[in-house]
Design a protein around this motif. Sequence first.
Motif, PDB file in Angstrom:
ATOM      1  N   HIS A 138       0.838  -1.197   0.000  1.00  0.00           N
ATOM      2  CA  HIS A 138       0.000   0.000   0.000  1.00  0.00           C
ATOM      3  C   HIS A 138       0.870   1.244   0.000  1.00  0.00           C
ATOM      4  O   HIS A 138       1.862   1.336   0.730  1.00  0.00           O
ATOM      5  N   ASP A 140      -0.064   5.568  -0.078  1.00  0.00           N
ATOM      6  CA  ASP A 140      -1.052   6.638  -0.200  1.00  0.00           C
ATOM      7  C   ASP A 140      -0.848   7.414  -1.495  1.00  0.00           C
ATOM      8  O   ASP A 140       0.272   7.517  -2.013  1.00  0.00           O
ATOM      9  N   ARG A 273       2.453   5.793   5.621  1.00  0.00           N
ATOM     10  CA  ARG A 273       1.673   5.907   4.387  1.00  0.00           C
ATOM     11  C   ARG A 273       2.133   4.940   3.294  1.00  0.00           C
ATOM     12  O   ARG A 273       1.640   4.993   2.171  1.00  0.00           O
ATOM     13  N   GLY A 300      -6.150   1.560   1.434  1.00  0.00           N
ATOM     14  CA  GLY A 300      -5.659   1.791   2.787  1.00  0.00           C
ATOM     15  C   GLY A 300      -6.637   1.309   3.838  1.00  0.00           C
ATOM     16  O   GLY A 300      -6.582   1.730   5.000  1.00  0.00           O
TER      17      GLY A 300
END
Length: 327
Positions: A138, A140, A273, A300
């Motif tokens: 992941h 952001d 993030r 997320g």
Amino acid sequence: MSTEPSCTLSINVAVPDIPFLGLTIPHLVKSCNYPFRKRMLIVDTAPLASRYRKDPRIGTHKQLLDVCRRLKDRNVIDEVREVDYSRKLRQKILKKHLGESAWETHDFRGAPVYPYLYAYEIADSDYFLHFDSDMLFHQDNGENWVNEGIRILRENEDVLSVTQLPGPPTKGGELKQRGVHYKLDDRGFYTFKEFTSRRFLFDRNRFDSVLPLDRVYTHDTWKRKLLSKIARKITMPQWEYLVRKSAMRQWEYLISLKLQSSKFIRADTSNPRAWTLHPLSRGPEFIEELPEIIQRIERGDFPEEQRGDYELNFKAWTNRSASRTTN
């Protein structure tokens, strides 16, 4: 033309990975969101480990290549490279990485070593980012983890490899590590003296500087002594009789020994993030749930039970009543 530092993305694939490659490879490339010099799939051509040979669910090398080529046709990746085990090249690469008398292409468990080295050597970039094909990642929107990792390498001469935050962030910054020591460094990342081969970012000049690695073997020294007498002289297809027969410890274990005997460390970024997960099981139930798991990771969205844990808690992800968090 990109002004970003030159970096190669390399992902190792093998026949047992066929069921999920069409999902994980596009996911990893998309999540990285970086203008790589080249995005490579490294296809292992070694004979299958014995535990896979009689499994009727396991596909074929041709089917694996078909999946990889479809990903190339879709412009998900740039190049499909089959591992070249030819004698001359194999000896050249093994000599550089493991020393003059090295012949081992696999470790004592039968797990591959040479495919990592081959991928690293054919890269044409200053930096090298590797993922195993089952990794989940992941990042952001607006983040650039690759640039962050390169910055850490450039600013810290004692960092040999950089990886992402292991697992979704916790409120207190603690990690769920199993028998592995770590600490949060004042420089803003977690430090380890253990290497992981599942995902890593190298400065290629720096990694070259620690080679060759010291080879360490299991108690099966008779096997090493016997096979080493003939291994360096054989060619294909004779080589297939020796593949997965070595007594050498894992490649990541050899790099860990280098970390423990030197100033170098592995740095896991503390950036909440950008984080990774690794599935422990990749059976039919995992394959069925994987599309939704990937969608959630890319958003997320993760179960609270997953915080700080690098190993995917499959039960928590599939429990519809489990608590959820959107990062």
